[in-house]
Design an enzyme around this catalytic site. Structure first.
Site, PDB file in Angstrom:
ATOM      1  N   GLU A  78       0.806  -1.234   0.000  1.00  0.00           N
ATOM      2  CA  GLU A  78       0.000   0.000   0.000  1.00  0.00           C
ATOM      3  C   GLU A  78       0.838   1.283   0.000  1.00  0.00           C
ATOM      4  O   GLU A  78       0.640   2.174   0.831  1.00  0.00           O
ATOM      5  CB  GLU A  78      -0.978  -0.032   1.187  1.00  0.00           C
ATOM      6  CG  GLU A  78      -1.892  -1.249   1.141  1.00  0.00           C
ATOM      7  CD  GLU A  78      -2.784  -1.434   2.372  1.00  0.00           C
ATOM      8  OE1 GLU A  78      -2.755  -0.579   3.271  1.00  0.00           O
ATOM      9  OE2 GLU A  78      -3.501  -2.439   2.418  1.00  0.00           O
TER      10      GLU A  78
ATOM     11  N   ASN B 189       1.784  -5.279  -2.969  1.00  0.00           N
ATOM     12  CA  ASN B 189       0.383  -5.573  -2.663  1.00  0.00           C
ATOM     13  C   ASN B 189      -0.373  -4.267  -2.393  1.00  0.00           C
ATOM     14  O   ASN B 189       0.118  -3.392  -1.685  1.00  0.00           O
ATOM     15  CB  ASN B 189       0.364  -6.452  -1.395  1.00  0.00           C
ATOM     16  CG  ASN B 189      -1.003  -7.003  -1.043  1.00  0.00           C
ATOM     17  OD1 ASN B 189      -1.699  -7.553  -1.895  1.00  0.00           O
ATOM     18  ND2 ASN B 189      -1.397  -6.867   0.212  1.00  0.00           N
TER      19      ASN B 189
ATOM     20  N   HIS C 130     -10.644  -6.146  -2.086  1.00  0.00           N
ATOM     21  CA  HIS C 130     -11.673  -5.804  -1.100  1.00  0.00           C
ATOM     22  C   HIS C 130     -12.735  -5.028  -1.886  1.00  0.00           C
ATOM     23  O   HIS C 130     -12.521  -3.877  -2.276  1.00  0.00           O
ATOM     24  CB  HIS C 130     -11.105  -4.926   0.010  1.00  0.00           C
ATOM     25  CG  HIS C 130     -10.114  -5.628   0.883  1.00  0.00           C
ATOM     26  ND1 HIS C 130     -10.477  -6.679   1.714  1.00  0.00           N
ATOM     27  CD2 HIS C 130      -8.781  -5.448   1.072  1.00  0.00           C
ATOM     28  CE1 HIS C 130      -9.406  -7.106   2.369  1.00  0.00           C
ATOM     29  NE2 HIS C 130      -8.360  -6.383   1.995  1.00  0.00           N
TER      30      HIS C 130
ATOM     31  N   GLU D 170      -6.525 -10.581  -1.108  1.00  0.00           N
ATOM     32  CA  GLU D 170      -7.271 -10.352   0.152  1.00  0.00           C
ATOM     33  C   GLU D 170      -8.768 -10.269  -0.117  1.00  0.00           C
ATOM     34  O   GLU D 170      -9.466  -9.418   0.415  1.00  0.00           O
ATOM     35  CB  GLU D 170      -6.800  -9.049   0.833  1.00  0.00           C
ATOM     36  CG  GLU D 170      -5.319  -8.963   1.089  1.00  0.00           C
ATOM     37  CD  GLU D 170      -4.902  -7.759   1.930  1.00  0.00           C
ATOM     38  OE1 GLU D 170      -5.774  -7.046   2.460  1.00  0.00           O
ATOM     39  OE2 GLU D 170      -3.682  -7.538   2.060  1.00  0.00           O
TER      40      GLU D 170
ATOM     41  N   ASP E  58     -12.662 -10.074  -0.337  1.00  0.00           N
ATOM     42  CA  ASP E  58     -13.956 -10.164   0.349  1.00  0.00           C
ATOM     43  C   ASP E  58     -14.884  -9.163  -0.328  1.00  0.00           C
ATOM     44  O   ASP E  58     -14.434  -8.259  -1.032  1.00  0.00           O
ATOM     45  CB  ASP E  58     -13.853  -9.924   1.864  1.00  0.00           C
ATOM     46  CG  ASP E  58     -13.097  -8.665   2.259  1.00  0.00           C
ATOM     47  OD1 ASP E  58     -13.012  -7.714   1.449  1.00  0.00           O
ATOM     48  OD2 ASP E  58     -12.595  -8.617   3.395  1.00  0.00           O
TER      49      ASP E  58
HETATM   50  O1  9MR Z   1      -7.717  -7.705   8.735  1.00  0.00           O
HETATM   51  C1  9MR Z   1      -6.802  -6.833   9.362  1.00  0.00           C
HETATM   52  C2  9MR Z   1      -7.457  -6.216  10.596  1.00  0.00           C
HETATM   53  O2  9MR Z   1      -7.692  -7.199  11.589  1.00  0.00           O
HETATM   54  C3  9MR Z   1      -6.578  -5.109  11.145  1.00  0.00           C
HETATM   55  O3  9MR Z   1      -7.271  -4.440  12.185  1.00  0.00           O
HETATM   56  C4  9MR Z   1      -6.225  -4.139  10.022  1.00  0.00           C
HETATM   57  C5  9MR Z   1      -5.340  -3.028  10.533  1.00  0.00           C
HETATM   58  O4  9MR Z   1      -4.824  -2.272   9.526  1.00  0.00           O
HETATM   59  O5  9MR Z   1      -5.565  -4.822   8.978  1.00  0.00           O
HETATM   60  C6  9MR Z   1      -6.409  -5.760   8.372  1.00  0.00           C
HETATM   61  O6  9MR Z   1      -5.776  -6.342   7.254  1.00  0.00           O
HETATM   62  C7  9MR Z   1      -5.423  -5.441   6.206  1.00  0.00           C
HETATM   63  C8  9MR Z   1      -4.230  -6.025   5.489  1.00  0.00           C
HETATM   64  O7  9MR Z   1      -3.198  -6.308   6.394  1.00  0.00           O
HETATM   65  C9  9MR Z   1      -3.729  -5.087   4.408  1.00  0.00           C
HETATM   66  N1  9MR Z   1      -4.786  -4.733   3.481  1.00  0.00           N
HETATM   67  C10 9MR Z   1      -6.020  -4.270   4.094  1.00  0.00           C
HETATM   68  C11 9MR Z   1      -6.502  -5.271   5.131  1.00  0.00           C
HETATM   69  C12 9MR Z   1      -7.870  -4.854   5.682  1.00  0.00           C
HETATM   70  O8  9MR Z   1      -7.772  -3.628   6.339  1.00  0.00           O
END
Ligand code: 9MR
Length: 433
Positions: free
Chosen positions: A233, A281, A317, A348, A350
């Site tokens: 990101e 990513n 997402h 990732e 959903d």
């Molecule tokens: O699913 C993850 C969530 O439990 C955390 O609170 C969050 C914090 O930033 O990160 C989520 O996972 C992220 C992933 O690591 C990177 N891409 C976005 C995902 C969803 O926010």
């Protein structure tokens, strides 16, 4: 399908995973898994301290030519699908296709028996592994694991040069016991950074911290983890949907080193493991939008400079707070990245139903068509879903996801771990139906 103006309007007042000020890692999902919680692991093993992208739109560069069935070891059990990617890219080579399994009773089996195989992944949380049903479904249906939070910088290196491996080791070892491959997530990311890392300044300090982190983390997991999200990101737009003024994201890394921090991270990772697959990513780069165009130019520049990058993860997402993307758009977008000679992955996935921005019918269409877009491309080496069951989805507790205490209904299994219609549509796409 949601119209762009509505999405734009909505996204104008949403600011969640794309915001640059959300460094505390957010609230965690409804399952209670926090960003930094409960590593419970041994600490120690310290310190081996060492030492203008343009935003222009580019064509999709689709490969032309006749199709040719690719060959591969369709029977491989955990499916090193990534090896099938090499040599299939390039706009001059004709477009290869992936052949579905003749029969399969799980997603994992469908992926393993496809030719070439494709990895079927899930984000796994330490909390989830305390639940027998969660573990059973996760292992039966998937052969690729991403730790949802346990391999992030704040979890692994809470203090400078002091590492905490316990929670990550639990997930990695569980995965390997179940013949699942692991993707390390994530080495360099502005979010879920410990406070000490966020307050570093100056090129030397920041470069040394990146080097120490990558060397220790990749060193610890060597021989157990051979695919990595090296940088996560690095690009931001005004809206989390990938629209408006795409630019490099301000972060402790970018502020100290400029865009070259990406090259540096990939080069250090390659020094650590000459054979690992190294990925970039990002979210809301799934469709052909401004952010995807910007990331395309950024990655193209890296490839042209000879930076050791092997592929790009498209988080997928779909729905609030992020973009929507139809199957045809995803196909065209993945194709242009694959034509750079790279693997592409859905990393990732959903699809959020909260606020009905994505209707039930649209959700089924998206699941089928997006999975199909990846599946038919041999360069698409994996499809990872961001969780197992709806009740544990990160979206449920994320303000920008508009769930207001409701379930996001975003995944393939319900809270009783039963298959949903979304599962059936994904299975159809994996079987070529
Ligand atoms: O699913 C993850 C969530 O439990 C955390 O609170 C969050 C914090 O930033 O990160 C989520 O996972 C992220 C992933 O690591 C990177 N891409 C976005 C995902 C969803 O926010």
């Amino acid at each position: 399908m949601r119209s762009a103006p509505f999405t734009l309007l909505l996204s104008a007042f949403l600011c969640t995973i794309g915001c640059s000020d959300d460094g505390d890692g957010g609230a965690g999902g409804a399952g209670g898994q926090g960003a930094t919680g409960g590593t419970g692991g041994a600490t120690g093993g310290t310190s081996t301290s060492a030492g203008g992208t343009s935003a222009s739109t580019s064509g999709t560069g689709s490969a032309t030519g006749g199709t040719s069935a690719s060959t591969g070891d369709a029977s491989s059990s955990t499916g090193d699908a990534s090896s099938s990617a090499s040599g299939t890219g390039g706009s001059g080579g004709g477009m290869a296709v992936r052949t579905p399994a003749a029969s399969a009773s799980t997603l994992r089996e469908a992926g393993e028996k496809a030719n070439p195989p494709i990895l079927i992944g899930a984000a796994i949380s330490g909390g989830g592994l305390n639940n027998a049903d969660y573990k059973r479904v996760a292992a039966a249906e998937h052969n690729y694991v991403t730790a949802e939070n346990e391999m992030k910088w704040d979890a692994l290196e809470p203090n400078p040069g002091q590492f905490s491996w316990g929670a990550a080791d639990n997930i990695v070892n569980w995965a390997r016991t179940n013949n699942m491959k692991v993707k390390g997530h994530t080495l360099v990311w502005h979010n879920q950074l410990p406070g000490w890392a966020n307050s570093l300044s100056g090129a030397t300090q920041v470069e040394q911290a990146i080097r120490r982190h990558i060397e220790n983390v990749m060193g610890h997991f060597k021989d157990r983890v051979d695919t990595w999200d090296v940088v996560n990101e690095a690009v931001i737009t005004d809206s989390d949907t990938g629209v408006g003024n795409p630019r490099m994201r301000p972060s402790v890394f970018f502020n100290a080193l400029g865009e070259r921090y990406l090259d540096l991270a990939f080069e250090i990772a390659r020094e650590q493991d000459p054979d690992a697959k190294l990925y970039y990513n990002d979210y809301s780069i799934d469709a052909l939008n401004e952010k995807a165009d910007f990331v395309y130019e950024m990655i193209k520049g890296m490839v042209e400079r000879g930076v050791p990058i092997d592929g790009v993860g498209f988080q997928m997402h779909i729905g609030p707070p992020n973009n929507e993307a139809g199957g045809a758009d995803v196909a065209a977008n993945l194709r242009r990245f694959a034509d750079l000679g790279l693997e592409v992955l859905i990393s990732e996935m959903d699809i959020n139903r909260c606020s009905n921005q994505v209707t039930a019918e649209e959700q089924l269409t998206y699941y089928h068509d997006i999975v199909e877009a990846c599946f038919v491309m041999p360069e698409c080496t994996g499809i990872t879903f961001w969780g197992i069951n709806d009740g544990r989805s990160w979206l449920n507790g994320w303000a920008g996801a508009l769930c207001n205490g409701q379930s996001s209904q975003s995944l393939l299994f319900n809270d009783q771990y039963q298959k949903k219609e979304t599962y059936n549509r994904v299975m159809d796409a994996l079987m070529g139906r």
